[in-house]
Scaffold this motif. Structure first.
Motif: not given
Lengths: 93, 490
Positions: A35-44
């Protein structure tokens, strides 16, 4: 995360888990990390990591020694208190 | 028993005690009697010492008899979440690893309450180490929602919220790391305020996630919540994040807050994932605000859906470090098992499942090879969430939305599914990541009678504005904010 990896992380965490707990934990952590992998959608790219709230300021105080009045009762809370020291199992042979 | 106008207002109760119309002892007896009668069903309290409570109340009455009537909370009982250190009273964080721990000192907020004449009523239940959204992770058993005993009171400050809603205490303290004051306040139909990061000292709050933890007041109404906030806010050099002058108690009591107010309404807060009755109740608040002269500003906060994974990576990483101190050496029980490492492992078996899960997650996220992909990534998204809020507050004075996606859920419904439980924090986790103040007030009921909360979030330091607006909205909503006569749904 497989059971072997869970065992390694439990060791680093100073947690002693049974085989059944490790199996369950490995499954749950795999689901949560997925579920935490979702963060890879956010460009940082180029974004500075924020370890504290954005506008936090840490006010300074004068570096003056002051009595620590609760020392003795705090030390006495330990199951291994001996005077001002804590007795623990032997670390080195 | 106290008359209804005093049992539903801490402010009125303090005034009645100050003027000599009611004794502090009578107030203590009133709340102790309610606890004795109903807490068997609610299980809000973990530790209660009625003899000490009465002695403390008698001491306040003796002070008044001598002519000393100072103190904003004179004679008012306050319930305390059991992760705040109280001298001479057990402090367990609802964990088996702190069974038998009685701190020799008071937390800063406890010192403040005592100095203001408040009476410490007892220690309330929580999810172990404040890790949870239902109190089901308490190692002493869950608390129950007084509005429906088959449902959770929310968490982690569920015992404090249930105590206030059930009329066991007129005021309570909770702590809010990702929503632990606001979510149970919403589910129990009371007011809960998460102060700006740094506005209230955490000295004596047992640390869970230090870049997020805040102590917050809980009460039946905004006026009482402001009263307690005014007592606990302020600088304390023992917490290096504590700020001076962070709270304007006078501003918080000023009227007329809605005229010309720009209220941000993010599209993301009205998604299909939000229960229809919750959405309708929040929309009614928007309409009342507009009728009173406020303006709605449509907003986009597209990072909202990333707040939960961000929050849970930060919180577990910090917890894995903070909870390393519970090893049997300095406090709490010690379980011997051969060498030192054996003692650590054996002692730490006392942690419950959720605590172990979070320590493992945090250790994993901080471990070599995974740090950049998980922890550092979360801190970068955290930075962007802060920037998104800063941009939003260029267009509006505060942001309004539901506190929780649903009203209180049945006990057991989410306890086997960590991710479902984590999603309870979807609207409460963003503000702590950015260090912002936020509060929840009751805004209606579902058809089945369950309370619904509306959340206001403001820019850093805007606690007084939030409380003033909340008070105006509370007046416009005109709900009955009395505590329950007795718990329901037994």
């Amino acid at each position: 995360m497989d059971v072997r990896e869970a065992q390694k992380i439990a060791g680093l965490s100073r947690l002693s888990l049974t085989e059944a707990e490790l199996t369950r934990m490995a499954g749950q952590l795999t689901a949560i990390l997925g579920y935490f992998q979702k963060l890879s959608e956010v460009p940082t790219d180029g974004v500075a990591p924020a370890s504290h709230p954005a506008d936090m300021r840490s006010p300074l105080r004068p570096d003056v020694a002051a009595p620590f009045v609760t020392k003795d009762p705090l030390v006495q809370l330990s199951r291994g208190a001996e005077g001002e020291l804590y007795r623990v199992p032997r670390v080195l042979e | 028993m106290l008359p209804p106008e005093l049992s539903r207002s801490a402010t009125a109760l303090a005034a009645a005690i100050r003027s000599g119309h009611v004794r502090a002892r009578d107030a203590a007896d009133h709340f102790l009697a309610r606890i004795a009668r109903h807490d068997g069903a609610v299980h809000a309290f973990l530790h209660l010492d009625p003899v000490q409570v009465r002695a403390d109340a008698d001491a306040i009455d003796a002070r008044i008899a001598r002519g000393d009537r100072t103190g904003a909370l004179l004679g008012v009982p306050v319930a305390i979440k059991d992760n705040l250190c109280t001298r001479g009273l057990p402090t367990t964080c609802a964990s088996q690893i702190l069974v038998g721990y009685t701190p020799p000192y008071d937390a800063h907020v406890i010192e403040r309450i005592k100095a203001a004449g408040g009476v410490i009523l007892g220690k309330t239940n929580l999810d172990e180490f404040a890790m949870g959204a239902s109190t089901e992770n308490s190692s002493f058993g869950a608390s129950r929602n007084p509005h429906d005993l088959k449902r959770v009171p929310g968490g982690s400050s569920g015992g404090s919220a249930a105590a206030v809603a059930a009329g066991f205490a007129p005021l309570a303290l909770g702590s809010d790391t990702g929503g632990s004051v606001r979510q149970p306040a919403a589910l129990c139909g009371i007011v809960g305020h998460r102060p700006t990061y740094g506005a209230v000292s955490r000295y004596g709050l047992i640390a869970f996630a230090s870049s997020l933890d805040q102590v917050g007041p809980m009460a039946l109404n905004v006026e009482d919540c402001t009263l307690l906030m005014d007592v606990i806010a302020g600088h304390d050099e023992r917490d290096s994040t504590s700020r001076a002058g962070a709270f304007d108690g006078v501003g918080a009591r000023r009227d007329g807050a809605l005229t010309g107010l720009r209220i941000g309404v993010p599209a993301e807060y009205h998604s299909d994932g939000v229960d229809a009755e919750v959405r309708a109740a929040v929309q009614r608040v928007e309409q009342l605000a507009v009728a009173a002269g406020a303006r709605l500003v449509p907003l986009a906060l597209p990072l909202t859906e990333y707040a939960i994974p961000t929050y849970y990576l930060v919180v577990t990483s910090e917890a894995s470090s903070n909870l390393a101190r519970f090893d049997g050496v300095r406090y709490g029980p010690r379980d011997e098992a051969g060498d030192l490492a054996g003692m650590y492992g054996a002692t730490r078996r006392r942690f419950g499942d959720e605590v172990k899960r979070r320590i493992m997650l945090g250790t994993y996220a901080l471990s070599s090879g995974y740090y950049d992909a998980y922890y550092k990534k979360a801190l970068q998204v955290r930075q962007r969430i802060g920037e998104e809020f800063a941009k939003a507050f260029e267009q509006c004075d505060l942001v309004l939305g539901p506190t929780t996606p649903t009203p209180a859920f049945p006990l057991g419904e989410k306890s086997d599914d960590p991710v479902q439980m984590y999603l309870c924090d979807v609207f409460t986790a963003p503000a702590p990541l950015a260090g912002l103040p936020a509060l929840s007030i009751p805004c209606g009921r579902s058809k089945s009678g369950l309370p619904i909360g509306v959340q206001l979030q403001g820019p850093s330091g805007a606690d007084a504005r939030l409380l003033a607006v909340a008070r105006a909205l509370e007046r416009a909503l005109a709900l009955d904010l009395s505590p329950l006569e007795s718990p329901r749904g037994a």
